[in-house]
Design a protein around this motif. Structure first.
Motif, short mmCIF file in Angstrom:
data_model
loop_
_atom_site.label_atom_id
_atom_site.label_comp_id
_atom_site.label_asym_id
_atom_site.label_seq_id
_atom_site.Cartn_x
_atom_site.Cartn_y
_atom_site.Cartn_z
N GLY A 65 -59.04 -54.79 -31.35
CA GLY A 65 -59.28 -54.68 -29.58
C GLY A 65 -60.87 -54.09 -28.72
N THR A 66 -60.19 -53.28 -27.95
CA THR A 66 -61.38 -52.00 -27.12
C THR A 66 -61.09 -50.81 -27.59
OG1 THR A 66 -59.69 -52.50 -25.35
CG2 THR A 66 -61.30 -53.80 -25.24
N VAL A 67 -60.47 -50.32 -28.38
CA VAL A 67 -60.29 -49.20 -28.42
C VAL A 67 -60.86 -48.56 -30.40
CG1 VAL A 67 -58.63 -46.77 -29.07
CG2 VAL A 67 -57.72 -48.99 -27.18
N LEU A 68 -61.58 -47.92 -30.00
CA LEU A 68 -61.69 -47.13 -31.32
C LEU A 68 -61.27 -46.57 -31.93
CD1 LEU A 68 -65.96 -45.93 -30.18
CD2 LEU A 68 -65.18 -48.41 -31.77
N CYS A 69 -60.58 -47.31 -33.68
CA CYS A 69 -59.99 -46.31 -34.21
C CYS A 69 -60.68 -46.02 -35.68
CB CYS A 69 -59.01 -47.66 -34.38
SG CYS A 69 -58.31 -47.89 -33.23
N ARG A 70 -60.03 -44.95 -36.50
CA ARG A 70 -60.57 -45.37 -37.96
C ARG A 70 -59.80 -45.94 -38.51
NH1 ARG A 70 -59.42 -38.20 -37.91
NH2 ARG A 70 -60.49 -37.51 -35.91
N SER A 71 -60.63 -46.21 -39.61
CA SER A 71 -60.35 -46.60 -40.25
C SER A 71 -60.20 -46.15 -41.55
CB SER A 71 -61.04 -48.41 -41.10
OG SER A 71 -62.72 -47.74 -41.81
N TYR A 72 -59.29 -45.92 -42.88
CA TYR A 72 -58.49 -44.83 -43.95
C TYR A 72 -58.46 -45.88 -45.44
CZ TYR A 72 -57.48 -41.87 -40.30
OH TYR A 72 -57.62 -41.65 -38.62
N ARG A 73 -59.06 -44.81 -46.36
CA ARG A 73 -59.21 -45.77 -47.54
C ARG A 73 -58.73 -44.24 -48.03
NH1 ARG A 73 -65.32 -46.83 -47.65
NH2 ARG A 73 -66.34 -44.00 -47.73
N PRO A 74 -58.05 -44.34 -49.89
CA PRO A 74 -57.81 -43.43 -50.78
C PRO A 74 -59.60 -42.99 -51.47
CG PRO A 74 -57.52 -45.34 -51.21
CD PRO A 74 -57.71 -45.79 -49.84
N THR A 75 -58.81 -41.38 -51.41
CA THR A 75 -60.31 -41.38 -52.78
C THR A 75 -60.22 -41.08 -54.03
OG1 THR A 75 -59.09 -38.53 -52.67
CG2 THR A 75 -60.93 -39.40 -50.46
N ALA A 76 -59.05 -41.61 -54.03
CA ALA A 76 -59.17 -42.22 -55.57
C ALA A 76 -58.19 -43.30 -55.95
CB ALA A 76 -58.19 -40.93 -56.46
N GLU A 77 -58.16 -43.97 -57.15
CA GLU A 77 -57.37 -45.19 -57.54
C GLU A 77 -56.23 -44.85 -58.10
OE1 GLU A 77 -59.36 -47.89 -60.87
OE2 GLU A 77 -60.54 -47.53 -59.71
N SER A 78 -55.04 -44.64 -58.08
CA SER A 78 -53.66 -45.05 -58.61
C SER A 78 -53.44 -44.80 -59.33
CB SER A 78 -53.06 -46.35 -57.74
OG SER A 78 -51.38 -45.92 -58.61
#
Length: 134
Positions: A65-78
């Motif tokens: 929307g109008t708010v800044l947010c962090r997006s996350y991802r895993p550092t390793a595969e499952s």
């Protein structure tokens, strides 16, 4: 892949599984949309814990929307994470040897002959590598 010292909580595993199943990095609210049993407060606490453990990273800063947010991802595969945990646990069990473990796994293998053939190839390759190192 960082070494895993402690078993993760159920909530940490829930969020990691959500991140692993996503093809793109997710923001906290998207994680909440994936599992309605997770509250935003729980998600934020767990994300901080996973960041500290270096199991996830901030992929980007994005607008929601109008708010800044962090997006996350895993550092390793499952699969890498699971394998590292297995190796760590196996190394802690002094009573089970590698040959005994392989034999037990083979007992439950559906295509035992093919797996044995593949293992023989891997063992030959490993022997060649060991001989080169000497």
């Amino acid at each position: 892949m960082p070494k895993q010292k402690k078993v993760l909580t159920d909530r940490e595993m829930d969020i990691l599984n959500i991140l692993w199943s996503s093809e793109t990095p997710l923001i906290a609210s998207e994680i909440g949309n994936s599992d309605p049993s997770l509250t935003i407060n729980t998600i934020q606490v767990v994300l901080r814990n996973l960041l500290k453990k270096k199991l996830i990273e901030v992929a980007d800063i994005v607008y929601s929307g109008t708010v800044l947010c962090r997006s996350y991802r895993p550092t390793a595969e499952s699969k890498d994470f699971t394998l590292q945990n297995f190796i760590s646990e196996f190394n802690n069990m002094k009573s089970i040897t590698t040959p005994r473990l392989v034999a037990s796994l083979l007992e439950h293998e559906k295509n035992e002959e093919a797996v044995i053939a593949e293992l023989e190839k891997l063992l030959e390759e490993r022997k060649r590598n060991l001989n080169r190192e000497e």
